[in-house]
Enzyme design. Structure first.
Site, PDB file in Angstrom:
ATOM      1  N   GLU A   1       0.789  -1.231   0.000  1.00  0.00           N
ATOM      2  CA  GLU A   1       0.000   0.000   0.000  1.00  0.00           C
ATOM      3  C   GLU A   1       0.829   1.293   0.000  1.00  0.00           C
ATOM      4  O   GLU A   1       0.738   2.103   0.925  1.00  0.00           O
ATOM      5  CB  GLU A   1      -0.951  -0.003   1.211  1.00  0.00           C
ATOM      6  CG  GLU A   1      -1.939  -1.142   1.166  1.00  0.00           C
ATOM      7  CD  GLU A   1      -3.022  -1.056   2.241  1.00  0.00           C
ATOM      8  OE1 GLU A   1      -2.876  -0.275   3.201  1.00  0.00           O
ATOM      9  OE2 GLU A   1      -4.030  -1.771   2.093  1.00  0.00           O
TER      10      GLU A   1
ATOM     11  N   GLU B   1      -5.483  -8.038  -0.485  1.00  0.00           N
ATOM     12  CA  GLU B   1      -6.202  -7.805   0.776  1.00  0.00           C
ATOM     13  C   GLU B   1      -7.648  -7.441   0.481  1.00  0.00           C
ATOM     14  O   GLU B   1      -7.927  -6.613  -0.389  1.00  0.00           O
ATOM     15  CB  GLU B   1      -5.584  -6.641   1.577  1.00  0.00           C
ATOM     16  CG  GLU B   1      -4.223  -6.892   2.150  1.00  0.00           C
ATOM     17  CD  GLU B   1      -3.760  -5.774   3.090  1.00  0.00           C
ATOM     18  OE1 GLU B   1      -4.610  -4.969   3.560  1.00  0.00           O
ATOM     19  OE2 GLU B   1      -2.540  -5.696   3.352  1.00  0.00           O
TER      20      GLU B   1
END
Ligand code: BGC
Length: 386
Positions: free
Chosen positions: A208, A323
């Site tokens: 991320e 995710e």
């Protein structure tokens, strides 16, 4: 939308733990160096970012058969989250135990994404040596997972200063001028260490990227890190995701390096008001009691997948969802419905996935009772809905 909301979240865990936050960059203000060098001086190996030229990027050739088969082998997987990416293993309440590895394999997951906070286990200054005991610990876990036949995505997670975030409790700032070269140098070491491992091990460059890692910065830095990996791992399959927290909307700005052994990844927590309701690390805290999944919510959760699929087809690389999940504060029946919708949508689109996560706040497994949460497990691995 997803990006805007995700970017509002406070530095994870520092808030959750009510802990003191050390301002990243304090030390750098004292040292005052740039990424062209470090206090150790340019003669120290790994001291300068210029030792790591980026692999040319922007004209990727498309995925090799190796990358495609590695992506396919991911299948249905789970993140061993809150374990090795805590500031130190155990600090967030869960550790990787042999029992957990057995349970993951026995349940039928095909792969594991292993988040690791390398940055808190390495020297602050060049040559940024990773603590050998920590490297050995990660090695033990990787080998145990591979030994159970699981494909492993080994990543770098929560190098807070790389994104320009405040540190978590239990971390010490490094000079801001070395943050980027340290990232590349950490990868050089990890790659060297795992160079002899088989094709069941994939490297994921960074979880991320956001904040100071905008697309321009990330495209170059990822290409530098890939170059460092390629020195010792010419064919290792490497995973790269876009900025804005691996948001599918940022894929259009991701310039993959010109390398065939790559797989792309995205994360998908839409609808955020559902998945992160009550989450302590989101500020302001989102109200609880939100259910799932009405048609508007389904459209929100599948929208990013429908962006990712044609992007991946156009660029010629496989893509997976590293995710997705809903926090334990969400109503259980809705979490089950959410997982079902996500799983079905991803699989229809040919995207392998990793549920976030195994045994902590999103956990499919109850580490106290030492049993799976049956409804959640069925929503992920059970037979298709009638
Ligand atoms: C972060 C976790 C967080 C999860 C959901 C992950 O990428 O690493 O700390 O719990 O996203 O917000």
């Amino acid at each position: 939308m997803s990006f805007r909301v995700r970017s509002q979240r406070a530095p994870a865990r520092a808030v959750a733990l009510g802990a003191a936050v050390v301002a990243a960059g304090t030390l750098a203000a004292i040292v005052g160096c740039t990424d062209s060098g470090s206090p150790a001086g340019p003669s120290t190996p790994g001291a300068s970012i210029h030792e790591y030229p980026p692999v040319p990027f922007g004209s990727p050739p498309g995925a090799s058969a190796l990358a495609r088969s590695a992506a396919a082998a991911l299948g249905r997987g789970v993140n061993l989250g809150n374990m090795l990416e805590a500031p130190t293993e155990g600090a967030w309440g869960v550790t990787v135990t042999p029992d957990i590895i057995d349970q993951v394999a026995a349940a039928g997951f095909q792969s594991v994404r292993l988040p690791v906070r390398w940055s808190n286990h390495a020297e602050a200054n060049a040559p940024f040596t990773i603590d050998p005991a920590f490297l050995a610990r990660v090695d033990t876990v990787v080998d145990a997972l591979l030994g159970r036949g699981l494909t492993v995505v080994l990543n770098m997670h929560h190098y807070r200063q790389l994104d320009g975030d405040a540190l978590d409790y239990g971390e010490v700032a490094v000079p801001t001028g070395v943050v980027d070269v340290r990232f590349v140098r950490l990868w050089e070491q990890v790659a060297t260490h795992f160079r002899a491992h088989g094709t069941g091990l994939l490297f994921e460059l960074y979880n991320e990227p956001h904040g100071r890692l905008d697309s321009t910065a990330w495209n170059v830095l990822a290409a530098r890190a890939l170059g460092a990996v390629r020195r010792t791992n010419p064919t290792r399959v490497v995973v790269i995701g876009p900025t804005s927290w691996n948001w599918a909307g940022a894929l259009s700005a991701l310039k993959l390096p010109n390398d065939a052994h790559l797989v792309a990844t995205i994360h998908n927590y839409a609808p955020f008001a559902f998945t992160h309701q009550g989450a302590e690390w989101v500020s302001p805290r989102l109200p609880t009691g939100v259910t799932c999944c009405d048609p508007a919510q389904v459209a929100e959760m599948t929208g990013p997948l429908k962006v990712a699929r044609p992007w991946a087809d156009a660029v010629g690389y496989p893509i997976f969802v590293g995710e997705f999940g809903a926090y334990s504060t969400a109503p259980t029946a809705s979490r089950v419905a959410f997982n079902r919708h996500m799983r079905d949508s991803m699989e229809v689109l040919g995207m392998p996935w990793h549920y976030w996560e195994f045994a902590a706040g999103f956990g499919v497994y109850d580490p106290v009772a030492r049993t799976f949460r049956a409804e959640l497990l069925a929503s992920l691995l059970g037979p298709p809905a009638p």
